[in-house]
Design an enzyme around this catalytic site. Sequence first.
Site, PDB file in Angstrom:
ATOM      1  CB  CYS A  94      21.549  -0.015  52.681  1.00 10.95           C
ATOM      2  SG  CYS A  94      22.585   1.192  51.824  1.00 10.95           S
TER       3      CYS A  94
ATOM      4  NE  ARG B 201      26.230  -2.684  40.573  1.00  6.79           N
ATOM      5  CZ  ARG B 201      25.713  -3.889  40.475  1.00  6.79           C
ATOM      6  NH1 ARG B 201      25.892  -4.764  41.418  1.00  6.79           N
ATOM      7  NH2 ARG B 201      25.011  -4.241  39.419  1.00  6.79           N
TER       8      ARG B 201
ATOM      9  CB  ALA C 248      23.913  -0.223  48.208  1.00  7.11           C
TER      10      ALA C 248
ATOM     11  CG  HIS D 103      17.333  -3.070  42.906  1.00 10.44           C
ATOM     12  ND1 HIS D 103      17.354  -4.416  43.145  1.00 10.44           N
ATOM     13  CD2 HIS D 103      18.602  -2.645  43.068  1.00 10.44           C
ATOM     14  CE1 HIS D 103      18.584  -4.797  43.435  1.00 10.44           C
ATOM     15  NE2 HIS D 103      19.362  -3.728  43.408  1.00 10.44           N
TER      16      HIS D 103
HETATM   17  S1  SF4 Z   1      22.294  -7.962  38.483  1.00  7.88           S
HETATM   18 FE1  SF4 Z   1      20.617  -8.271  39.888  1.00  7.88          FE
HETATM   19  S2  SF4 Z   1      21.411  -9.783  41.206  1.00  7.88           S
HETATM   20 FE2  SF4 Z   1      23.108  -8.993  40.271  1.00  7.88          FE
HETATM   21  S3  SF4 Z   1      23.933  -7.497  41.599  1.00  7.88           S
HETATM   22 FE3  SF4 Z   1      22.556  -6.564  40.142  1.00  7.88          FE
HETATM   23  S4  SF4 Z   1      20.613  -6.419  41.096  1.00  7.88           S
HETATM   24 FE4  SF4 Z   1      21.908  -7.848  42.110  1.00  7.88          FE
END
Ligand code: SF4
Lengths: 457, 545
Positions: B64, B98, B67, B198
């Site tokens: 989402c 992560r 995240a 993002h």
């Molecule tokens: S680097 Fe880009 S593609 Fe990879 S997990 Fe992160 S946001 Fe996603």
Amino acid sequence: MLLRHTPTEIKERKALMINPAKTCQPIGAMYAALGIKGCLPHSHGSQGCCAYHRSTLTRHYKEPISAATSSFTEGASVFGGQANLLQAIENIFTVYEPEVIAVHTTCLSETIGDDLPQIFNKAEKENKIPKGKTVLGAPTPSYVGSHVTGFSNMVKAMAVLAEPSARKNGKINIIPGWVEPSDMEEIKRLCTLVGTRINMFPDTSGVLDTPLTGKYSMFPKGGASIADIRDSGSGIGTLALGEWCSADAARLLDSKCKVPCSVLDMPFGLKATDRFIDILRTVAGTSVPDEIAVERGKLVDMISDMHQYFYGKKVALAGDPDQLISMTEFLVSIDMHPVHIVSGTSGKKFEKRIKEITAEMECEVNVKAGGDLFLFHQWIKNEGVDLIIGNSYCKYIARDEDLPLVRWGFPILDRQGHQHFPTVGYKGGLRLLEQILGALLDRRDRDDPEESFELVL
Amino acid sequence: MGKAHKLVQWDPHNVKEKLLEKYPPKVARKRAKQIMINEALENTTPEIVANVRTIPGIITMRGCTYAGCKGVIMGPTSDIVNLAHGPIGCGFYAWLTRRNQTDAKNDTNSNYITYCMSTDMHDSDIIFGGEKKLAAAIQEAYDIFHPKAIAVFATCPVGLIGDDIHAVARNMKEKFGDCNVFAFSCEGYKGVSQSAGHHIANNQVFTHVVGSSTTEKNQKFKINLLGEYNIGGDGFEIDRILEKCGITNISTFSGNATYDKFASANQADLSCVMCHRSINYVADMLETKYGIPWIKINFVGAEATAKSLRKIATYFNDQELIDRVEAVIAEEMVAVSEVQKEVYPRTVDKTAMLFVGGSRAHHYQELFKELGMKTISAGYEFGHRDDYEGRDVIPFLKTDADSRNIEEIHVEPDPELFQPRKTAEELAALKKAGVEFKSYDGLNPVMDNGTIVVDDLNQYEAEKLVQLMKPDLFCAGIKEKFSIQKLGVPMKQLHSYDSGGPYAGFAGATNFYREIDRLVNSKVWNYLKAPWQEKPELSATYVWE
Ligand code: SF4
Ligand code: SF4
């Protein structure tokens, strides 16, 4: 120092949770639902929650965790999620063909007030639920309770399916609580040995510990079938293992189907297992076979062999209430001193039980329900311990304070095997002791100066 | 998988048909537009539908908005206190999961990455509003940690009950004076995937942090590295190489990031974009506001790394740097080629499928090429059309209701800090020399004709693809890992690398070669059947010795 900003001085916090010892309700509901045969758990909310819950369960169990989601976007969040859920039910039955869909809500669908039973009704009317298939649901807003109560709510939703009947089936219902698939398997084995016929739900053994064969089935053979769950209404009694995880469902079976229930501690360690076996044979009217007495004797033997290393050692414990209660009792029973105990889940009863269990110990005991690992760490800083028992997140504390750690509870993200090796029952007790002693002696081997580094310990 | 199973004949059109076969008609229609057979027609790349809503009930790989915001972009920043405002779960799941590594080694550096902070909202907060609790939590975090900055993240219920997190943040910032407090409206339901998160994260970092540093950076060759998150230590390896070449990385967004690095990003002379998806708009904003040009680079793959370094050196147009870069490449390639040569015979002609978040499904194809492997199917979890078809399509993208939710910030040249790094003539000359600015061709052109590109692949299709096309390796995330492996196909996580890494740069390439060799040649895949299952008929009697 990984947790370098954690001060020794403890100040009361009213609003800020730091390093939680709990997570949210839906993940517990998802785990419980996986213990139903042929069931696809469904998360009614936005897709992120479902992704997080699946990831965390996958990392813990190292098994595929399938679950669908209503994938709310802004529209659903404003207009309600009914359309999404109806569409989801239709898609799920067409594409994956499960026997059961077990829906749980999230904070989002709860906040907008979606009414699951009403949506299920509509799905039924619109023929979206194929004949013979089941949809069940549990409310699990994440701003109430924790992953533990979420588990409990889903188990209770299973109990709702139970059908009252005047004719008894001669079986005992066992509600095992949030334990590993291996533990569920072990509980079944013990029941078989005692000669008790049981109906156990949920049951994740055979679901989350499957073999690697080159074939994948979203719905493995294991799990409690809906027929058995319905049939639990005709049981001669229910044993609920753990007040927090299992009691609600058991009490519902009692009030709804007049199946009497007894709430026991989870069978971790010697005494809790004793009580479990004892009540099993009493309600089933059987006698305990020698085999079990031998297993018990081995555990007692191991306790006596290892006692010298355990005596008076201080332990800090973090985890979930049902598991912690039995573990604390086990540690006290082998003369260890559990001195700091934190459960992320709230409940005054928990603190009271722990106080009772530790009453005979001479040292002070810190206990908190609804605490976090930040406080837990501060306690350890103020009064050191010899060992930490808790989930993987405790490893940061263990490293900073240079303490051995036994990983136990949920989630364990950095070790494997727990899904296969039980820690319940007498055999599970052996494994716990082995892990505890291994951790303590590994540390001693590391720390002893050369002159006292000995082959025979 | 035994060799006997390898001779699979498939036709992409059949595969596509099979993927759609079981869906209800409406779902099939929608998915058909997101599954594309890569066959470029005269000068066009085929169109794909992307960045659209996930279908309820179809088991998605996506996460989402929250995240994307908290987990991906803000996760790797060490000295900002990240505070999730909401019930406990969201904060909990984004806590250390992560694998973005941080180097805050000496104890005087702040590092809050190991802390998970949340307002742990209860039902009373939902009913009466959570602003008071949020303010109190910010105060408590300030009192305990005295950080430079506190970032607040909204989770689903916060948006619904209407807490004004930005007002709370503003008030607290004013109150403290020495601690920047800002907030992100990154509720999970906004947008259709992490991508929205993002965007929200980057916009706020750009608004509240970038350009605010007072320390002047005066190294000679200064770049920003955008869209690199230091998973498994990738960023460390890239920094090692850059340093060796004499290039200064002012700021990585956001691997191993710090507040001051973000704040100094305006001082770089070139922005290098790794993950196009997660950050291309920041590169644009840095150019518009501060005059920093940007190029697309890729440090995944040894060849790709070499190419990217050369691009950077060409941009700075300094012979000494150009020579230095060549020397470093030559030196580093020795070890790389050695491992590659050793591994190649065991990996050549194997096939892979790649389904990762954004640009990784593109970048990793370079590494597989170096191993002689072929990517037969790929796609993004949260890509947009430009990630597939290249930036040229951006003007033609339609904004739908979901993308309109995400605030676009409008930037103008900064009256004091704007300073064009190159003249128009210089840029034209560089272009002639092969340095493309603001350009990205996307995934489709790197894929062979007849390969299958799928947007927002789901578990059902993943399983089908694997069964039909029998790849030697599948790459995706943790949720997909074990269902694919149960099918007898090794699975490599390319979001968080399982336990491995780094895979970027030169040392990373050798790590990856060995890891892939291990995966596709592991003996374990030969053990799936017991001897009595291989030959169940009792044709001979056992002879005792
Ligand atoms: S680097 Fe880009 S593609 Fe990879 S997990 Fe992160 S946001 Fe996603
Ligand atoms: S706390 Fe709520 S929004 Fe967050 S993961 Fe849990 S259910 Fe989802």
